[in-house]
Structure formats: structure tokens, C-alpha cells
Design a protein around this motif. Structure first.
Motif, PDB file in Angstrom:
ATOM      1  N   THR A   9       0.842  -1.196   0.000  1.00  0.00           N
ATOM      2  CA  THR A   9       0.000   0.000   0.000  1.00  0.00           C
ATOM      3  C   THR A   9       0.876   1.245   0.000  1.00  0.00           C
ATOM      4  OG1 THR A   9      -1.781  -1.116   1.154  1.00  0.00           O
ATOM      5  CG2 THR A   9      -1.790   1.266   1.236  1.00  0.00           C
ATOM      6  N   GLY A  10       0.538   2.179  -0.868  1.00  0.00           N
ATOM      7  CA  GLY A  10       1.288   3.424  -0.956  1.00  0.00           C
ATOM      8  C   GLY A  10       0.406   4.622  -0.662  1.00  0.00           C
ATOM      9  N   VAL A  11       1.041   5.687  -0.237  1.00  0.00           N
ATOM     10  CA  VAL A  11       0.351   6.935   0.069  1.00  0.00           C
ATOM     11  C   VAL A  11       1.060   8.062  -0.674  1.00  0.00           C
ATOM     12  CG1 VAL A  11      -0.267   8.569   1.887  1.00  0.00           C
ATOM     13  CG2 VAL A  11      -0.323   6.109   2.353  1.00  0.00           C
ATOM     14  N   ASP A  12       0.281   8.929  -1.285  1.00  0.00           N
ATOM     15  CA  ASP A  12       0.812  10.138  -1.917  1.00  0.00           C
ATOM     16  C   ASP A  12      -0.076  11.284  -1.444  1.00  0.00           C
ATOM     17  OD1 ASP A  12       2.323  11.827  -3.480  1.00  0.00           O
ATOM     18  OD2 ASP A  12       1.836  10.858  -5.383  1.00  0.00           O
ATOM     19  N   GLN A  13       0.493  12.469  -1.310  1.00  0.00           N
ATOM     20  CA  GLN A  13      -0.299  13.601  -0.845  1.00  0.00           C
ATOM     21  C   GLN A  13       0.264  14.894  -1.394  1.00  0.00           C
ATOM     22  OE1 GLN A  13      -0.085  13.462   3.404  1.00  0.00           O
ATOM     23  NE2 GLN A  13       2.027  14.150   3.480  1.00  0.00           N
ATOM     24  N   GLY A  14      -0.552  15.931  -1.343  1.00  0.00           N
ATOM     25  CA  GLY A  14      -0.098  17.221  -1.834  1.00  0.00           C
ATOM     26  C   GLY A  14      -1.066  18.328  -1.465  1.00  0.00           C
ATOM     27  N   ASP A  15      -0.716  19.521  -1.876  1.00  0.00           N
ATOM     28  CA  ASP A  15      -1.516  20.722  -1.652  1.00  0.00           C
ATOM     29  C   ASP A  15      -1.450  21.509  -2.954  1.00  0.00           C
ATOM     30  OD1 ASP A  15      -3.039  22.048   0.435  1.00  0.00           O
ATOM     31  OD2 ASP A  15      -1.580  23.666   0.226  1.00  0.00           O
ATOM     32  N   THR A  16      -2.580  21.721  -3.609  1.00  0.00           N
ATOM     33  CA  THR A  16      -2.612  22.260  -4.961  1.00  0.00           C
ATOM     34  C   THR A  16      -3.500  23.487  -5.046  1.00  0.00           C
ATOM     35  OG1 THR A  16      -2.321  20.019  -5.830  1.00  0.00           O
ATOM     36  CG2 THR A  16      -3.147  21.673  -7.361  1.00  0.00           C
ATOM     37  N   GLU A  17      -2.992  24.565  -5.638  1.00  0.00           N
ATOM     38  CA  GLU A  17      -3.838  25.737  -5.899  1.00  0.00           C
ATOM     39  C   GLU A  17      -4.766  25.387  -7.051  1.00  0.00           C
ATOM     40  OE1 GLU A  17      -3.018  29.742  -8.061  1.00  0.00           O
ATOM     41  OE2 GLU A  17      -2.513  30.033  -5.939  1.00  0.00           O
ATOM     42  N   VAL A  18      -6.064  25.510  -6.811  1.00  0.00           N
ATOM     43  CA  VAL A  18      -7.050  25.193  -7.840  1.00  0.00           C
ATOM     44  C   VAL A  18      -7.326  26.434  -8.690  1.00  0.00           C
ATOM     45  CG1 VAL A  18      -9.370  24.289  -8.279  1.00  0.00           C
ATOM     46  CG2 VAL A  18      -8.018  23.392  -6.369  1.00  0.00           C
ATOM     47  N   PHE A  19      -7.472  27.585  -8.043  1.00  0.00           N
ATOM     48  CA  PHE A  19      -7.614  28.847  -8.781  1.00  0.00           C
ATOM     49  C   PHE A  19      -7.379  30.018  -7.843  1.00  0.00           C
ATOM     50  CE2 PHE A  19     -11.874  27.886  -7.254  1.00  0.00           C
ATOM     51  CZ  PHE A  19     -12.276  29.081  -6.708  1.00  0.00           C
ATOM     52  N   SER A  20      -7.102  31.176  -8.461  1.00  0.00           N
ATOM     53  CA  SER A  20      -6.998  32.446  -7.752  1.00  0.00           C
ATOM     54  C   SER A  20      -7.574  33.503  -8.691  1.00  0.00           C
ATOM     55  CB  SER A  20      -5.550  32.762  -7.386  1.00  0.00           C
ATOM     56  OG  SER A  20      -5.483  33.978  -6.680  1.00  0.00           O
ATOM     57  N   ASP A  21      -8.850  33.835  -8.509  1.00  0.00           N
ATOM     58  CA  ASP A  21      -9.557  34.717  -9.440  1.00  0.00           C
ATOM     59  C   ASP A  21      -9.731  36.146  -8.938  1.00  0.00           C
ATOM     60  OD1 ASP A  21      -9.770  32.663 -11.192  1.00  0.00           O
ATOM     61  OD2 ASP A  21     -11.948  32.669 -11.322  1.00  0.00           O
ATOM     62  N   PHE A  22      -9.343  36.425  -7.709  1.00  0.00           N
ATOM     63  CA  PHE A  22      -9.569  37.746  -7.148  1.00  0.00           C
ATOM     64  C   PHE A  22      -8.737  38.825  -7.850  1.00  0.00           C
ATOM     65  CE2 PHE A  22      -8.679  41.099  -4.024  1.00  0.00           C
ATOM     66  CZ  PHE A  22      -9.977  41.517  -3.767  1.00  0.00           C
TER      67      PHE A  22
END
Length: 116
Positions: A9-22
């Protein structure tokens, strides 16, 4: 209680900017009605089968002068990656969104056979 555990069993993870529309007046911030943003994510290493993927907001910058209506899901999950999908509708306004994600699944093994 005994539980079976897969040692591959493996685990992968992250934190991703989906959008910045301001900053640039994008449609998530200035639009209305049904709107959607997708962000492709690639796993560090391919899984043997599509893994279970969990997504959650890690940065949620929403206008509070209207109702906050939103959906955040993982779609199109494959062994190599998936898409983070954010949806909103009506008069909800989203300035920015970043999503944390976690994928858990079976890793390929050198002894696996690929039979046609």
C-alpha cells in the motif's frame, strides 16, 4: 481484532492551488450561475490500480455577503493521477481555493505479471 494489511500500500499527498480569481477578475469571483474549475494532479509514482483519493480545502477565500455554495471533489481518478474539481453556482463568489489531497492505494510490485 485481526486486520489484513497489504504491504504494498502506498500513500501520496499534496496541496494544490485550484484557482486564484480575485486579482484578475476571473469568473469565480465576478461571475454568477453554474461555474466549475478543474486542476489536474499527477501522482509521484503510479499506483497498480486507481487509489482512493480524498480532497479538502486548505485555503478557502469566499465572499460572505452572499450564501456560500460549493462542491469540492476528486474526479477521473486513474493510476497516474486525478482532477480536483470545484463547483459553485448562483451568486456565490470564490476568490481563491487551494486543496489538500491524499491518495491511498496499491503500488505495483516487481513480481506482478502483465498478461494480455
Amino acid at each position: 481484532m485481526n486486520r489484513l494489511r497489504n504491504p504494498r500500500t502506498g500513500v501520496d499527498q499534496g496541496d494544490t492551488e485550484v484557482f486564484s480569481d480575485f486579482e484578475d477578475g476571473g469568473e469565480m469571483w465576478t461571475g454568477s450561475g453554474p461555474r466549475e474549475r478543474r486542476r489536474a494532479v499527477s501522482f509521484t509514482e503510479a499506483f497498480a490500480r486507481p487509489p482512493a483519493v480524498h480532497v479538502s480545502p486548505s485555503l478557502w477565500d469566499m465572499d460572505t455577503s452572499t450564501e456560500i455554495r460549493a462542491e469540492l471533489v476528486a474526479e477521473n481518478i486513474t493510476c497516474e493521477g486525478f482532477e480536483i474539481v470545484f463547483r459553485t453556482w448562483a451568486d456565490s463568489r470564490a476568490a481563491r481555493l487551494r486543496a489538500g489531497w491524499l491518495a491511498i492505494g496499491e503500488l505495483p510490485h516487481a513480481d506482478d505479471w502483465d498478461v494480455d
